[in-house]
Design an enzyme around this catalytic site. Structure first.
Site, mmCIF file in Angstrom:
data_model
loop_
_atom_site.group_PDB
_atom_site.id
_atom_site.type_symbol
_atom_site.label_atom_id
_atom_site.label_comp_id
_atom_site.label_asym_id
_atom_site.label_seq_id
_atom_site.Cartn_x
_atom_site.Cartn_y
_atom_site.Cartn_z
ATOM 1 C CD GLU A 290 -2.677 -1.262 2.522
ATOM 2 O OE1 GLU A 290 -3.719 -1.932 2.522
ATOM 3 O OE2 GLU A 290 -2.212 -0.702 3.542
ATOM 4 N N PRO A 291 1.606 1.512 -1.055
ATOM 5 C CG PRO A 291 2.504 1.606 -3.212
ATOM 6 C CD PRO A 291 1.768 0.692 -2.265
ATOM 7 N NE ARG A 293 5.198 9.183 4.472
ATOM 8 C CZ ARG A 293 4.740 10.025 5.388
ATOM 9 N NH1 ARG A 293 5.041 11.311 5.287
ATOM 10 N NH2 ARG A 293 4.029 9.593 6.404
ATOM 11 C CB CYS A 361 -5.223 33.225 14.927
ATOM 12 S SG CYS A 361 -5.122 34.266 16.379
ATOM 13 C CD GLU A 362 -4.031 27.629 17.129
ATOM 14 O OE1 GLU A 362 -3.161 27.318 17.977
ATOM 15 O OE2 GLU A 362 -5.257 27.645 17.370
ATOM 16 C CE1 TYR A 390 -1.294 10.102 4.795
ATOM 17 C CE2 TYR A 390 0.977 9.945 4.044
ATOM 18 C CZ TYR A 390 -0.222 9.343 4.363
ATOM 19 O OH TYR A 390 -0.364 7.986 4.238
#
Length: 431
Positions: A290-291, A293, A361-362, A390
């Protein structure tokens, strides 16, 4: 350059898949995600051909949808003759809308709802990957109601720690995923599953984690799973026809990361599987991997426009950008390393240390800390490499920031595959 689809042109601009990134930013605005179709196809081909050559003729990769799910990626997977794994009804719906042949789809997830299970069956999903006996029982009941027999794999936890980030490690005994061999519960799961009438158990699945550069953990998982196949044959008279070894091979985000020869890894794993099948008198099962990335990460790049430079005397410098954790939350979540470049000034000296700060705003909205760049100015184009996996798939509307456009580069030509969201798009479902 960390990837062979990058270069610098005569104007000192960064190029990606043969196109000028500065021109792309001007044409489509920023934040902007670029994808290299040829790089995606290249990686799909490596997996497909190596698995057919070294395992069995019907073995194949399944693109891990969670890495990047949109209609065009499923069209590429179909044209490259590989399967997909999906972890939600939304991913299944997207694949269906793309015309993907759903018999090559595997439906994952540790908390599938009954509605999702029914929808996946109605959509013709070929296999379910099941995480517990309760889930298997629900699938059996729904399959009975629909008058079908559903093929499944059981997710087995091999008890391996691949020494990756704890939030992306999934193979340990106490993981929320799968059923452990070490506790003997995996054997109980197999026995109970075999007694169900509307389930066809095809084999087993395991996945030990993500962004793994070491080769040995994959070999260890293969050894454990082949022995499990032999043990369950001897205990219950059932021989698995399929074995899904999951994904997780790492990719280069920075020059410090090693290069991985995916084909060589597959060949080495196959040698172990073949040897153990001979030792245990097993026919080699159909092997799935299951590649996700490793197929799309370095096929992606995100472009931002630099905003304001803030220098805190004697302490730290910040350059703000027009994106951030809304389109790339990975540094905030995992402190993930990235390579950052000033796309419009590639020939200038990188002698200025600064932190690339997002717009949200973090305080934790950071793309990368303490990178060396030419001293950035407002309006410069900042490129963050290896963002194909991702990033868009984890994007959010936090602070009501729209998601960026995604542009595919195909044979040197650019075309939109995901439109930039508007403010109206964001509130379309609000009443």
């Amino acid at each position: 350059m960390i990837c062979n689809n990058l270069s610098v042109n005569g104007e000192g601009h960064l190029t990606f898949a043969g196109v000028d990134t500065v021109s792309m930013a001007a044409k489509y605005a920023t934040p902007l995600m670029l994808m290299d179709e040829s790089k995606i196809r290249e990686k799909m081909t490596i997996y497909r051909e190596a698995m057919k050559e070294y395992f069995t003729e019907d073995s194949m990769p399944l693109f891990a949808s969670k890495a990047l799910s949109f209609k065009y990626i499923y069209k590429l997977a179909d044209s490259e003759n590989i399967g997909i794994d999906c972890v939600s009804a939304g991913e299944i719906y997207t694949a269906v809308q793309a015309g993907f042949p759903m018999e090559k789809a595997y439906f994952h997830g540790n908390s599938k709802t009954e509605d999702e299970i029914r929808y996946a069956m109605e959509s013709g999903a070929g296999h379910f990957v099941c995480d517990s006996i309760e889930e298997v029982s629900v699938i059996d009941e729904i399959a009975r109601d629909m008058g079908i027999t559903q093929k499944i794999l059981l997710r087995i936890t091999p008890g391996i720690d691949p020494h990756t980030h704890k939030k992306i490690s999934t193979g340990s005994v106490d993981s929320k995923f799968g059923v452990a061999i070490e506790t003997n519960q995996a054997y109980e799961l197999v026995e109970k599953t075999l007694a169900l009438k509307n389930i066809e158990l095809m084999g087993y699945h395991c996945h030990i984690g993500s962004q793994i550069f070491e080769y040995d953990p994959f070999c260890d998982a293969a050894r454990i799973m082949i022995k499990f196949i032999a043990d369950t044959r001897d205990m219950f008279g059932f021989t698995a026809k399929e074995l899904n070894l999951g994904g997780g091979m790492g990719v280069r985000y920075t020059e410090d990361d090693p290069e991985i020869d995916y084909r060589a890894n597959i060949r080495g794993i196959a040698e172990i599987v073949r040897s153990l099948c001979s030792e245990y008198s097993l026919n080699m099962p159909k092997i799935l991997m299951e590649p996700g990335r490793s197929i799309v990460a370095d096929a992606g790049m995100t472009l931002y426009t630099a905003g304001y430079l803030k220098e805190i005397t004697g302490l730290k410098n910040y350059i703000s950008i027009d994106g951030g954790m809304t389109d790339n939350p990975r540094f905030t979540l995992y402190q993930s390393p990235y390579t950052v470049l000033l796309a419009n000034r590639m020939n200038d000296s990188c002698d200025y240390k600064c932190t690339v700060a997002g717009r949200c705003c973090e305080s934790g909205d950071i793309i990368q800390e303490d990178v060396m760049l030419p001293k950035p100015c407002r309006g410069d184009i900042i490129a963050v490499l290896t963002t194909g996996a991702y990033n868009y798939s984890m994007a959010s509307h936090y602070n009501k920031v729209p998601k960026p456009a995604v542009v595919m580069i195909t044979d040197g030509e650019d075309h939109i595959v995901i439109k930039r969201e508007t403010y109206a798009d964001m509130i379309a479902n609000e009443v």
